[in-house]
Design a protein around this motif. Structure first.
Motif, PDB file in Angstrom:
ATOM      1  N   ALA A  84       0.814  -1.219   0.000  1.00 56.31           N
ATOM      2  CA  ALA A  84       0.000   0.000   0.000  1.00 56.31           C
ATOM      3  C   ALA A  84       0.848   1.269   0.000  1.00 56.31           C
ATOM      4  O   ALA A  84       0.324   2.369  -0.176  1.00 56.31           O
TER       5      ALA A  84
ATOM      6  N   PRO B 232      -2.234   4.788  -7.017  1.00 60.90           N
ATOM      7  CA  PRO B 232      -2.958   4.119  -5.921  1.00 60.90           C
ATOM      8  C   PRO B 232      -3.897   3.021  -6.410  1.00 60.90           C
ATOM      9  O   PRO B 232      -4.159   2.071  -5.659  1.00 60.90           O
ATOM     10  N   ALA B 233      -4.397   3.119  -7.639  1.00 66.33           N
ATOM     11  CA  ALA B 233      -5.294   2.075  -8.159  1.00 66.33           C
ATOM     12  C   ALA B 233      -4.522   0.771  -8.294  1.00 66.33           C
ATOM     13  O   ALA B 233      -5.022  -0.313  -7.969  1.00 66.33           O
TER      14      ALA B 233
ATOM     15  N   ARG C 238      -1.828  -0.004  -6.539  1.00 64.81           N
ATOM     16  CA  ARG C 238      -1.521  -0.492  -5.185  1.00 64.81           C
ATOM     17  C   ARG C 238      -2.720  -1.216  -4.569  1.00 64.81           C
ATOM     18  O   ARG C 238      -2.573  -2.269  -3.944  1.00 64.81           O
ATOM     19  N   SER C 239      -3.906  -0.649  -4.747  1.00 68.25           N
ATOM     20  CA  SER C 239      -5.117  -1.299  -4.219  1.00 68.25           C
ATOM     21  C   SER C 239      -5.323  -2.665  -4.855  1.00 68.25           C
ATOM     22  O   SER C 239      -5.738  -3.620  -4.196  1.00 68.25           O
TER      23      SER C 239
ATOM     24  N   VAL D 208      -2.939  -5.089  -3.181  1.00 73.68           N
ATOM     25  CA  VAL D 208      -3.402  -5.449  -1.831  1.00 73.68           C
ATOM     26  C   VAL D 208      -4.557  -6.443  -1.916  1.00 73.68           C
ATOM     27  O   VAL D 208      -4.570  -7.481  -1.233  1.00 73.68           O
ATOM     28  N   LEU D 209      -5.519  -6.131  -2.780  1.00 77.60           N
ATOM     29  CA  LEU D 209      -6.688  -6.990  -2.919  1.00 77.60           C
ATOM     30  C   LEU D 209      -6.280  -8.377  -3.402  1.00 77.60           C
ATOM     31  O   LEU D 209      -6.769  -9.401  -2.899  1.00 77.60           O
TER      32      LEU D 209
ATOM     33  N   LEU E 122      -3.318  -9.915  -3.102  1.00 76.81           N
ATOM     34  CA  LEU E 122      -2.589 -10.672  -2.077  1.00 76.81           C
ATOM     35  C   LEU E 122      -3.546 -11.148  -0.986  1.00 76.81           C
ATOM     36  O   LEU E 122      -3.436 -12.277  -0.496  1.00 76.81           O
TER      37      LEU E 122
END
Lengths: 308, 308
Positions: free
Chosen positions: A136, A144-145, A147-148, A151-152, A154
């Motif tokens: 993140a 940021p899109a 990165r999100s 995260v989602l 993983l």
């Protein structure tokens, strides 16, 4: 050893050094981390778990998949290292007395042996958290899109419907919660969840970082699934054939626990044929990428031919 | 009970019901979760840990802080529920035999008592993962920059430099890794990490969702810190004064373990004065928000006056 294998090994080792340096920086005492200082014992246990060993296959896959789409540099190294942190946390918890009760990992004492059980549980917990923190963080990618998305991805690969769920099924397969007879489809599902999902995400993370289009991303995910399945069949074969000395951990554990593996169901030769089939499947998924994907083709061969 | 307290309690209870319904949906058997089905035993343990109890103070703070900035609806409810999942994971792991070794939580058997240790560890692990999955999901907010901000904030509050680090310091404070004599500053730091960081983030998450400007966000964080500190001093007072029956868990544990608390250092009356000081500090941080922040002022009073 063919010249190609030798080149591959060199590249894998070179990447492992970069990953080690990245993990070292993420777990350095002087790393910025809000205002609070980091408790020394917990930090030491996390370093024990994450540093100083391993092939670093997962970050390698992230980095090479990102390169396939023209993405080079820090982003893939950080994202791959995040996946490695997640993987290390899972090893620490899987080794605990109430789980697989292992004393050795990569030829060294497991974290609960080197420290104690409470510290090992907390070290695993904090490694998981750090994996998400790294993904993140703006240093991983400015977008940021993206990165999100990381995260989602993983989270989905590693939670209830992925790695942790697979570990639960694996414990059940030992019969500790009542007798369980798994068929081939159930063993495959367990393996896809326990180890396949994270390996697949390792590759997919590279496609995300490289802004691959939907079709290329699907191909890469298909490759990752075949590689993940091949990894686990090869692991079952190794568990049956290799010595504890070479693996740096106990072998024959599955048989000891009365747990069915694909080697039981397919036989040793059948399992080796299955590996060959999965390598072909991985190759087929990469067909559209031509010469650029050669290193990923070698990666799946490395996975099935490895000796530890 | 003053009329204001009664109104506050009604609103807290009403929010708790919404949170319960959100958690129920996130942990429903039929919830979408990639392709893999969810292992029933793990799911049941996660539901045991997360459903059916608790004041749901953290989501309440997220929702009310978001409302302060004009943000209403699903986003704050989901983000607050993610913080609650993280909180529930920490309770499951803290209760384990190798940590606090507790048999009761909210008047019910702890997860490792109702299931077993391995299942409890995995349920905690998967609850942590789910918290990050919920925050990164587009359903929480359409803006990926905001989602990344939430993930990063929760990770920083809950890892090595926050909650997990605080739990490590708390175990050390029992003397299990050698004799430790903590002064007031060290106890405050431990408490800020162990419980304060997540409570502070609960409030900050609302400011993030409400797109508060930097100055307003700082004020809200300052409020959160005061509330977090007050919560912990009140907890120490409760641990000394209340009965196990009222708390639904063992009391006097800190004293049993020879662990110094602020009550030891300040005395019971001194600790109560400290609570009063922290309430004033929380009020001062909210000074710029006027009448709109009344519910948050009541929240900090609720925290210090609660009986369980």
């Amino acid at each position: 050893m063919t010249p190609s294998t030798s080149t591959f090994s060199a590249r894998l080792n070179q990447t492992a050094k970069l990953v080690e340096a990245t993990l070292e920086a993420l777990l350095a005492d002087n790393a910025r981390h809000g205002e609070a200082a980091r408790p020394a014992r917990l930090m030491a246990a996390m370093r024990h778990a994450a540093l100083g060993g391993g092939k670093r296959l997962r970050p390698f896959l992230t980095i090479e998949a990102a390169r396939l789409f023209g993405s080079e540099g820090q982003g893939a190294l950080r994202a791959g290292s995040a996946v490695e942190l997640l993987h290390c946390y899972s090893l620490v918890h899987d080794d605990l007395p109430s789980m697989d009760d292992d004393d050795l990992r990569r030829g060294r004492p497991t974290v609960h042996r080197a420290y104690d059980e409470a510290t090992a549980i907390l070290a695993g917990d904090a490694l998981q958290t750090l994996a998400f923190e790294v993904l993140a963080s703006p240093e991983t990618d400015a977008d940021p899109a993206l990165r999100s998305d990381l995260v989602l991805g993983l989270a989905r690969a590693s939670g209830l419907g992925g790695m942790v769920g697979g570990q639960m099924l694996d414990l059940s397969a030992e019969g500790r919660y009542g007798s369980v007879a798994m068929d081939e489809a159930e063993i495959r599902r367990l393996q896809m969840m326990k180890t396949g999902a994270i390996l697949t995400f390792s590759v997919e993370a590279g496609a995300i970082l490289g802004r691959a289009d939907a079709s290329a991303r699907r191909s890469v995910v298909e490759y990752g699934r075949a590689l993940g399945a091949a990894f686990q069949v090869a692991d079952d074969i190794l568990d049956r054939e290799a010595s504890a000395e070479a693996l740096g951990k106990r072998t024959g554990k599955d048989r000891e626990k009365g747990k069915a593996t694909l080697v039981d169901l397919l036989g040793l030769e059948g399992a080796k044929r299955e590996c060959g089939r999965l390598v072909e499947q991985a190759d087929a998924a990469l067909a559209g990428f031509g010469e650029k994907a050669q290193i990923l083709r070698e990666a799946v061969r490395f996975v099935v031919e490895r000796e530890v």
